[in-house]
Design a protein around this motif. Structure first.
Motif, PDB file in Angstrom:
ATOM      1  N   LYS A  69       0.822  -1.203   0.000  1.00  0.00           N
ATOM      2  CA  LYS A  69       0.000   0.000   0.000  1.00  0.00           C
ATOM      3  C   LYS A  69       0.862   1.260   0.000  1.00  0.00           C
ATOM      4  CE  LYS A  69      -2.343   0.644   3.752  1.00  0.00           C
ATOM      5  NZ  LYS A  69      -3.260   0.214   4.797  1.00  0.00           N
ATOM      6  N   LYS A  70       1.922   1.233   0.800  1.00  0.00           N
ATOM      7  CA  LYS A  70       2.775   2.403   0.936  1.00  0.00           C
ATOM      8  C   LYS A  70       3.641   2.642  -0.304  1.00  0.00           C
ATOM      9  CE  LYS A  70       2.326   2.544   5.700  1.00  0.00           C
ATOM     10  NZ  LYS A  70       1.209   1.617   5.766  1.00  0.00           N
ATOM     11  N   ARG A  71       4.050   1.540  -0.957  1.00  0.00           N
ATOM     12  CA  ARG A  71       5.052   1.653  -2.014  1.00  0.00           C
ATOM     13  C   ARG A  71       4.496   1.729  -3.427  1.00  0.00           C
ATOM     14  NH1 ARG A  71       8.469  -3.228   0.092  1.00  0.00           N
ATOM     15  NH2 ARG A  71       9.186  -2.373   2.056  1.00  0.00           N
ATOM     16  N   THR A  72       3.381   1.052  -3.659  1.00  0.00           N
ATOM     17  CA  THR A  72       2.929   0.854  -5.031  1.00  0.00           C
ATOM     18  C   THR A  72       1.568   1.447  -5.266  1.00  0.00           C
ATOM     19  OG1 THR A  72       3.915  -1.324  -4.725  1.00  0.00           O
ATOM     20  CG2 THR A  72       2.857  -0.917  -6.818  1.00  0.00           C
ATOM     21  N   TRP A  73       1.444   2.236  -6.330  1.00  0.00           N
ATOM     22  CA  TRP A  73       0.134   2.747  -6.705  1.00  0.00           C
ATOM     23  C   TRP A  73      -0.433   1.847  -7.765  1.00  0.00           C
ATOM     24  CZ3 TRP A  73      -2.085   5.891  -3.590  1.00  0.00           C
ATOM     25  CH2 TRP A  73      -1.321   6.756  -2.826  1.00  0.00           C
ATOM     26  N   ILE A  74      -1.652   1.389  -7.564  1.00  0.00           N
ATOM     27  CA  ILE A  74      -2.292   0.518  -8.542  1.00  0.00           C
ATOM     28  C   ILE A  74      -3.379   1.306  -9.251  1.00  0.00           C
ATOM     29  CG2 ILE A  74      -3.664  -1.574  -8.850  1.00  0.00           C
ATOM     30  CD1 ILE A  74      -2.151  -2.763  -6.509  1.00  0.00           C
ATOM     31  N   ARG A  75      -3.398   1.215 -10.573  1.00  0.00           N
ATOM     32  CA  ARG A  75      -4.424   1.886 -11.367  1.00  0.00           C
ATOM     33  C   ARG A  75      -5.252   0.854 -12.097  1.00  0.00           C
ATOM     34  NH1 ARG A  75       0.126   4.575 -11.641  1.00  0.00           N
ATOM     35  NH2 ARG A  75       0.839   3.667 -13.590  1.00  0.00           N
TER      36      ARG A  75
END
Length: 101
Positions: free
Chosen positions: A58-64
């Protein structure tokens, strides 16, 4: 692994993480962001599941929406899964080219 390794055509080589079968992991496509770290994902086995982004990710990766992911379905509730990994664009291309997805 050399970070600066390039293929003959000049594209960077991608070390691509594949789903671990023993861990029940599989490919999925992010369909719909639902908020509160939940995403509706379409899994490769044809089931649409509720995916949860793990805290570490959650902190490291943005999911689109439209991202290719690796998910691990819950053993006790098949309609839900944990999102384990997100592929970047070049990695997704590589997977398509090599017929993984």
């Amino acid at each position: 692994a050399n970070q600066n390794a390039v293929n003959a055509d000049g594209t960077p080589t991608a070390r691509v993480r594949l789903p671990k079968k023993w861990n029940n992991e599989q490919f999925a496509l992010a369909e719909l962001m639902l908020g509160a770290n939940h995403i509706r994902v379409q899994c490769i086995d044809g089931i649409s599941r509720m995916g949860r982004i793990k805290g570490k990710m959650k902190k490291r990766t943005w999911i689109r929406e439209g991202d290719t992911l690796i998910v691990a379905p819950w053993s006790f509730q098949d309609s839900k899964c944990d999102i384990v990994y997100r592929y970047l664009k070049p990695q997704t291309e590589w997977l398509r080219k090599n017929r993984y997805i």
